[in-house]
Design a protein around this motif. Sequence first.
Motif, PDB file in Angstrom:
ATOM      1  N   ALA A 113     -20.142 -24.748  15.196  1.00 19.31           N
ATOM      2  CA  ALA A 113     -21.521 -23.890  16.495  1.00 19.31           C
ATOM      3  C   ALA A 113     -22.711 -23.210  15.978  1.00 19.31           C
ATOM      4  N   ASP A 115     -26.480 -21.297  16.739  1.00 18.62           N
ATOM      5  CA  ASP A 115     -27.053 -20.791  17.491  1.00 18.62           C
ATOM      6  C   ASP A 115     -29.065 -20.064  16.693  1.00 18.62           C
ATOM      7  N   ILE A 141     -22.286 -17.235  18.996  1.00 16.39           N
ATOM      8  CA  ILE A 141     -22.145 -18.251  18.662  1.00 16.39           C
ATOM      9  C   ILE A 141     -20.207 -19.144  18.656  1.00 16.39           C
ATOM     10  N   LYS A 143     -16.403 -19.809  20.515  1.00 14.71           N
ATOM     11  CA  LYS A 143     -16.298 -21.259  20.757  1.00 14.71           C
ATOM     12  C   LYS A 143     -16.268 -20.809  22.464  1.00 14.71           C
TER      13      LYS A 143
END
Length: 144
Positions: A113, A115, A141, A143
């Motif tokens: 992930a 960001d 970030i 899930k």
Amino acid sequence: MKISSQWIIIKCMRILFFLVVSFLLASCFSNNDDCDPTYYCYPIPYDFGWVNVDITNDNNDSILVILYSGYVEDNYVIDSLYQTTNQFSVQLPAAERYAVEVYYQNGPTTIIALDGGRLRQRTRENCGETCYEEPNLNLDIRKL
């Protein structure tokens, strides 16, 4: 009945005078929303701000989080750490761009992930003075 040009000029001057006086009175009694004397104004720009990161860590596992200066693609790593909570904050220089990358393990699958954003210095005007607000950048970030 004949209307003289002098009468028209006098009438226009009266209307103009009335408009100017009305405008001045309205500005004297207007409520200035940009001035709050009770607002604490910090008049100096901040050098540092907070980068707040939200991650998913329901089992309090040790999750690898990598913090970058700039974009992830720039590969300029500030820090890499193993996080065991759902959120953490780091104080970093303001007016810079930051990104985070996290690796989640889901059985044999690794989920990545990302960001990022700029840690912006925000200002507002209050009573004719520039006030600086503490910079905060919230990165999510978690899930999905």
